[in-house]
Design a protein around this motif. Structure first.
Motif: not given
Length: 323
Positions: A85-91, A249-265, A308-312
Motif C-alpha cells: 500500500k503506497p504511502r508516498t508518490l514514489l510508492g 591500464s584504463p581508468m574510469t572516473d565516476i562522480y555520484a550523489t547519494i540523496y537523503v531526505e533530512r540532515d539527520s539521515q 523527495w519521495q513526495r516531490d514530483p
C-alpha cells in the motif's frame, strides 16, 4: 551371418528423426510483496548478479531485466518492486510500474516466502493480477525454502494453492540453487515460439550508469536503520575515462550523489568523520571495477533533497518518471 541392408520394398523402416524443438522467446516477471526474494531469485536464474539485494524491504525500485539464453529459448525476466500500500508518490509510481509490467508479459511468477504466512497482501496482488492480466499464466513460487522446514513448505504449498488457481506451484531456494532450473523450464514452456530478442551473452539491458547507481545504493543500505532505506537514492552525475592513461591500464572516473531526505539521515550515511561513507565507497568501487573490468576512481557526495519521495520534480530528477 551379415544382414543385408533393407531395400526399397523391405518391411524394415528407418525411424523418423525426432522433430526439432521450436525456439521460444518472450517475457516473464516476478511479482510479490516486498522482501519476497524476487531479486535473489532473478540473479540465481540468470547465473550472475543483475539486481541488487538487501534484507531491507522495498529495495527494488526499477523493472530490472535479466536475460536467460539457452539453445532452445531466450527468456527476459523482469524483477519488479514489491507491491504494498503506497504511502508516498514514489510508492504509487512503483505500483503503477509493476502493473504495467505484468500486463505485458507472457508468464508471471507469483513469489511468496516459505517462512512467512500467506496474508492479505498476497491475496490483494493475486486479485489485481486476475483483474488486469487474467489470461496470463501464473506460476506460484515459494521462495526461501532454505529458511523453512519441510512441514512449513508443505503447509505453504497448501495455503498458496487456496489463493488462486496456478498453472504450477514450485518451491525454490535461490541461495542453494534448488529447483531454480525447474522453474525456468516451466516458465519457458509457456513462452511463444520466436527468435532471439537479445544477442547471445547479454544478461541485462540495464544502462551501465543505472547499474552503478544501484551498486552504490546497495552498499549504502548495508547496516542502516530501518527508516533510512526508503529515503536513499543514488544518481551518477558524471562518468568518463581518465585522460592520459595508457591503453593497457584504463581508468574510469565516476562522480555520484547519494540523496537523503533530512540532515539527520545525511549524518547517518556519512558516519563518524566520514568513516561510513568511505566504507560505502570502497565496497562500491570494488563491485564497479568488476562490472567495468578496469580500475575506477569513485567520488561520492551526499545531498539532502527534502521529502523527495513526495516531490514530483525531485522524482523526475532521480529518474522515477511516471510510466
Amino acid at each position: 551371418m551379415v544382414n543385408a541392408p533393407a531395400g526399397p520394398g523391405s518391411d524394415t523402416a528407418t525411424p523418423d528423426a525426432a522433430p526439432e524443438q521450436p525456439h521460444r522467446s518472450g517475457f516473464a516477471c516476478f511479482v510479490g510483496r516486498p522482501n519476497a526474494g524476487k531479486s535473489t531469485l532473478l540473479n540465481a536464474m540468470v547465473g550472475q548478479k543483475v539486481a541488487i539485494t538487501s534484507d531491507k524491504p522495498q529495495t527494488t525500485r526499477r523493472a530490472v531485466r535479466g536475460i536467460i539464453t539457452r539453445d532452445d529459448a531466450q527468456m527476459v525476466v523482469v524483477d519488479t518492486p514489491g507491491m504494498h500500500k503506497p504511502r508516498t508518490l514514489l510508492g504509487e509510481r512503483l505500483g503503477d510500474l509493476v502493473r504495467s509490467v505484468w500486463s505485458d508479459v507472457d508468464v508471471i511468477g507469483f513469489c511468496v516466502p516459505a517462512d512467512e504466512k500467506v496474508g492479505p497482501g498476497d491475496r490483494r496482488i493475486a486479485a489485481e493480477i486476475a483483474e488486469q492480466a487474467g489470461r496470463t499464466p501464473v506460476i506460484g513460487v515459494i521462495t526461501k525454502t532454505d529458511k523453512a522446514s519441510a512441514d512449513q513448505i508443505a503447509a505453504q504449498l497448501l495455503l498458496l494453492s487456496e489463493v488462486r488457481e496456478f498453472a504450477e506451484i514450485v518451491p525454490v531456494s535461490a541461495v542453494r540453487q534448488e529447483q531454480v532450473g525447474l522453474l525456468a523450464d516451466l516458465m519457458i514452456a509457456r513462452l511463444p515460439e520466436g527468435p532471439r530478442l537479445y544477442p547471445d551473452g547479454e544478461v541485462t539491458d540495464e544502462p551501465v550508469e543505472t547499474m552503478i547507481s544501484e551498486i552504490i545504493r546497495e552498499s549504502a543500505l548495508d547496516g542502516v536503520r530501518d527508516e533510512l532505506p526508503h529515503s536513499l537514492a543514488v544518481l551518477v552525475d558524471e562518468m568518463g575515462p581518465r585522460e592520459g592513461r595508457p591503453e593497457n591500464s584504463p581508468m574510469t572516473d565516476i562522480y555520484a550523489t547519494i540523496y537523503v531526505e533530512r540532515d539527520s539521515q545525511k549524518a547517518i550515511v556519512l558516519g563518524r568523520k566520514g568513516s561510513r561513507l568511505g566504507e560505502v565507497g570502497r565496497r562500491s568501487r570494488l563491485q564497479i571495477e568488476k562490472l567495468l573490468g578496469q580500475r575506477v576512481y569513485l567520488s561520492l557526495h551526499i545531498s539532502v533533497a527534502k521529502d523527495w519521495q513526495r516531490d514530483p520534480k525531485q522524482l523526475r530528477k532521480l529518474g522515477f518518471d511516471p510510466q
